[in-house]
Design an enzyme around this catalytic site. Structure first.
Site, short mmCIF file in Angstrom:
data_model
loop_
_atom_site.label_atom_id
_atom_site.label_comp_id
_atom_site.label_asym_id
_atom_site.label_seq_id
_atom_site.Cartn_x
_atom_site.Cartn_y
_atom_site.Cartn_z
N LYS A 349 1.08 -1.04 0.00
CA LYS A 349 0.06 -0.17 -0.04
C LYS A 349 0.91 1.14 0.00
O LYS A 349 0.38 2.16 -0.85
CB LYS A 349 -0.98 -0.02 1.05
CG LYS A 349 -0.31 0.21 2.50
CD LYS A 349 -1.04 -0.70 3.57
CE LYS A 349 0.04 -1.62 3.97
NZ LYS A 349 -0.30 -2.78 5.00
N VAL A 376 -5.30 -3.24 1.22
CA VAL A 376 -6.34 -2.39 2.19
C VAL A 376 -7.40 -3.63 2.83
O VAL A 376 -7.91 -4.33 2.18
CB VAL A 376 -7.15 -1.55 1.49
CG1 VAL A 376 -8.08 -0.87 2.70
CG2 VAL A 376 -6.47 -0.43 0.85
N GLY A 430 2.67 -11.34 13.48
CA GLY A 430 2.82 -10.92 12.21
C GLY A 430 1.77 -10.05 11.58
O GLY A 430 1.70 -9.63 10.33
N GLU A 433 3.88 -3.72 10.37
CA GLU A 433 4.54 -3.52 9.30
C GLU A 433 6.20 -3.80 9.85
O GLU A 433 6.31 -3.75 10.80
CB GLU A 433 4.56 -2.10 8.73
CG GLU A 433 3.06 -1.64 8.10
CD GLU A 433 2.56 -2.47 7.29
OE1 GLU A 433 3.35 -2.32 6.10
OE2 GLU A 433 1.57 -3.21 7.11
N LYS A 448 -3.69 3.66 3.55
CA LYS A 448 -4.97 2.80 2.87
C LYS A 448 -6.22 3.84 2.58
O LYS A 448 -6.98 3.55 1.63
CB LYS A 448 -5.48 1.90 3.81
CG LYS A 448 -4.46 0.74 4.24
CD LYS A 448 -4.75 -0.02 5.56
CE LYS A 448 -3.64 -1.13 5.61
NZ LYS A 448 -3.78 -1.53 6.91
N1 HSE Z 1 0.17 -3.49 9.27
C1 HSE Z 1 -0.82 -3.70 8.82
C2 HSE Z 1 -1.93 -3.66 9.91
C3 HSE Z 1 -0.92 -4.80 8.07
O1 HSE Z 1 -1.61 -3.83 11.08
O2 HSE Z 1 -3.11 -3.66 9.70
C4 HSE Z 1 -2.13 -4.97 6.97
O3 HSE Z 1 -2.09 -3.67 6.11
#
Ligand code: HSE
Length: 587
Positions: A349, A376, A430, A433, A448
């Site tokens: 994104k 997104v 996980g 980012e 987003k």
């Molecule tokens: N780091 C993002 C979140 C991952 O925590 O939503 C998905 O875009």
């Protein structure tokens, strides 16, 4: 949502051999959900289970208690329904199981081969408004409330009966791509597949494929339905129709889509695993990973590991899946792939929100697809819904929780946990980012919003024009006070279009308990779209993590697979709907 946007998908034991097949059903359900369908999944027991249960019942003598037999056999369907719901949950898709007494398929006659006389359609309809619904096929109840059955193959009848009552589209998912003039498994020469077929011919030729009682029901009700295989993209239409044959290439003769995978981290490995599980449809041409040993440890086939992305892109592949993240190298690779006429799927994104328009200029309108559904909302069909609403009813407000990491941290802070421990937990899960600052300070949500605004309002809002107040200055006490006051501490992303002007913000705030955003926990995302006609459209699903994001990436890869079929065969009319694509000049 209108009833035309409801689909009943029937999964029988011929496609669900066992638990390993459940992710295939998840892909199929997701495919229609992201097109905007309400999805009702009607399931059978796993292959062989009904026979095993029947044999167990028969051990007690041939004159068994019919309701005991029905109760025992119904457990087979219940197991599939429960495990399918769990598999959907793993991919971040919410589903509701309706038990036989809730669906209330009322039968009369033979308790093991009953006729349906009624069902609680209002309950099914209501449940479909909130989530994917899963129902056991084959099973009913009689007027006394005893468990009954609909005869062997009765899941077909359950699916057709419910589709008829809901005025829904119905697809019976089988182990073949439709009805053939003769059984392909028993023929030496490949028989022709019907493209359309009458009820009469279906009864004559398809007795083993579709329950005859179900076909007779459809004929009486003049109900059209489809017979298809999992993820094949083609089907046979059964109805008050003339028989006609398809001229397409049989699935086993089609070449798989060749996929080059750039990156094999949390999401990349999830995509890798699923592509490897479908060798008839997908061939991985290579996996770019700079840490060879780490990739091998993770389970990547050593002969597939590459270090040179450009070489892999220029090699024999149809689609490049970019999951390395970051902007510079990823941007170079995407540009290179598009300029070489390769399809591209990405979840990047940050890159796309800055460069979408310039990347699109590289696309050859005839040949190439550039898709980024996972950018997104993870598995939540965010951009798909925005695009669909933009076509039908002008969206005016987009409001949601679109960063799983910050939402996860908000929940932890409300529980009194330490801020930094919460970030670490989100990273371990996980969700975060590579640089979690982007999650914490609202940048990820703002990126987003750029993509959502472009899809919903057709206008560009610059990232720098989005006001941002994330969790960087938030104190744990703010979250604790929110909880004490019966509120929820959340990071809300919002975008409004007012007379051609688009404004957007990301802000940490306390929400009233009745706000639909207040009830979103962990990595779940939600988006509420408001439209000019006063409509309100809510979509929710897990927005981060391996399975949810991999599901969205796979959805894009599948769409390119279907697109390829379409190119090979001009008469093929796919049901691609409004999946998130930027194909050529159409965006
Ligand atoms: N780091 C993002 C979140 C991952 O925590 O939503 C998905 O875009």
């Amino acid at each position: 949502m209108s009833k035309e946007r409801t689909i009943v998908l029937k999964f029988g034991g011929s496609v669900l051999h066992g638990e390993a097949d459940l992710p295939l059903a998840v892909h199929e359900i997701y495919r229609y959900w992201r097109q905007g369908y309400r999805v009702l999944a009607v399931v059978s027991a796993f292959e062989g289970t009904t026979d095993e249960l029947l044999a167990r019942a028969e051990k007690y003598g041939p004159d068994g208690n019919d309701h005991a037999v029905a109760t025992l056999l119904a457990t087979g369907e219940a197991v599939t329904a429960a495990l399918l719901s769990s598999a959907l949950k793993r991919s971040g898709i919410h589903s509701k199981i309706l038990a036989p007494h809730q669906v209330g398929i009322l039968t009369e006659g033979d308790p093991l081969d009953g006729e349906i006389i009624d069902a609680n359609i209002a309950a099914v309809d209501r449940a479909l408004d909130g989530s994917i619904v899963i129902v056991s096929g084959f099973v009913g109840v009689n007027a006394d409330g005893d468990t009954t059955l609909l005869g062997r193959g009765g899941t077909d009848l359950t699916a057709l009966y419910l589709a008829n009552s809901l005025a829904a589209r119905c697809v019976l998912v089988k182990d073949v791509e439709g009805l053939f003039e003769t059984n392909p498994a028993l023929s030496t020469i490949r028989p022709r597949r019907f493209s359309t077929v009458s009820y009469k011919t279906t009864l004559e030729r398809g007795g083993e494929l579709v329950q005859p009682k179900a076909v007779e029901f459809a004929a009486k009700e003049k109900l059209d339905f489809e017979i298809a295989s999992l993820g094949s993209g083609v089907s046979t239409f059964v109805g008050d129709l003339e028989d006609s044959f398809a001229s397409d290439v049989a699935e086993e003769l089609r070449r798989p889509l060749k996929v080059a995978l750039l990156g094999c981290g949390v999401v990349g490995y999830g995509v890798y695993e699923r592509l490897r599980a479908m060798p008839q449809k997908f061939e991985i041409t290579g996996v770019v990973n700079l840490h060879r040993e780490r990739a091998i440890e993770r389970g990547i086939e050593p002969s597939l590991i590459r270090s040179d992305a450009v070489e892999l892109i220029e090699g024999d592949c149809d689609v490049v899946v970019e999951l390395i993240g970051g902007k510079f190298a990823a941007g170079q690779f995407i540009r290179h792939a598009l300029s070489k006429g390769k399809g591209v799927v990405s979840a990047n994104k940050a890159l796309i929100s800055e460069n979408d328009v310039s990347l699109l200029e590289l696309i050859d309108p005839r040949d190439v697809s550039f898709r980024y559904s996972a950018a997104v909302g993870g598995v939540l069909p965010a951009l798909e819904t925005a695009r669909r609403l933009a076509k039908t009813s002008q969206p005016t407000v987009i409001r949601g929780i679109i960063n799983g990491t910050s939402n996860f941290i908000c929940g932890r802070l409300e529980d009194g946990e330490d801020f930094y421990d919460s970030i670490k937990a989100a990273q371990d899960a996980g969700f975060a980012e590579a640089d979690p600052t982007l999650d914490i300070d609202g940048s990820d949500a703002a990126q987003k919003l750029v993509l959502l605004a472009r899809s919903a309002f057709g206008s560009d809002i610059a990232f720098d024009d989005i006001s941002r107040r994330g969790l960087e200055n938030a104190s744990g006490s703010e979250a604790l006070s929110a909880r004490e006051a019966g509120k929820s501490f959340r990071v809300v992303a919002e975008c409004r279009a007012d007379g051609g002007e688009v404004t957007a913000s990301v802000a940490a705030t306390s929400l009233d308990a009745l706000d639909p955003l207040a009830d979103i926990h962990g990595a779940e995302n939600i988006i509420v779209f408001e439209t000019e006609d006063g409509g309100r459209h809510v979509v929710r699903g897990r927005g981060a993590g391996r399975y949810a994001t991999a599901e969205a990436v796979l959805g894009d890869i599948f769409d390119i697979y279907y697109e390829t079929l379409e190119k090979d065969r001009p008469e093929y009319a796919p049901q691609l709907g409004e999946s998130c694509q930027a194909q050529g000049a159409t965006i």
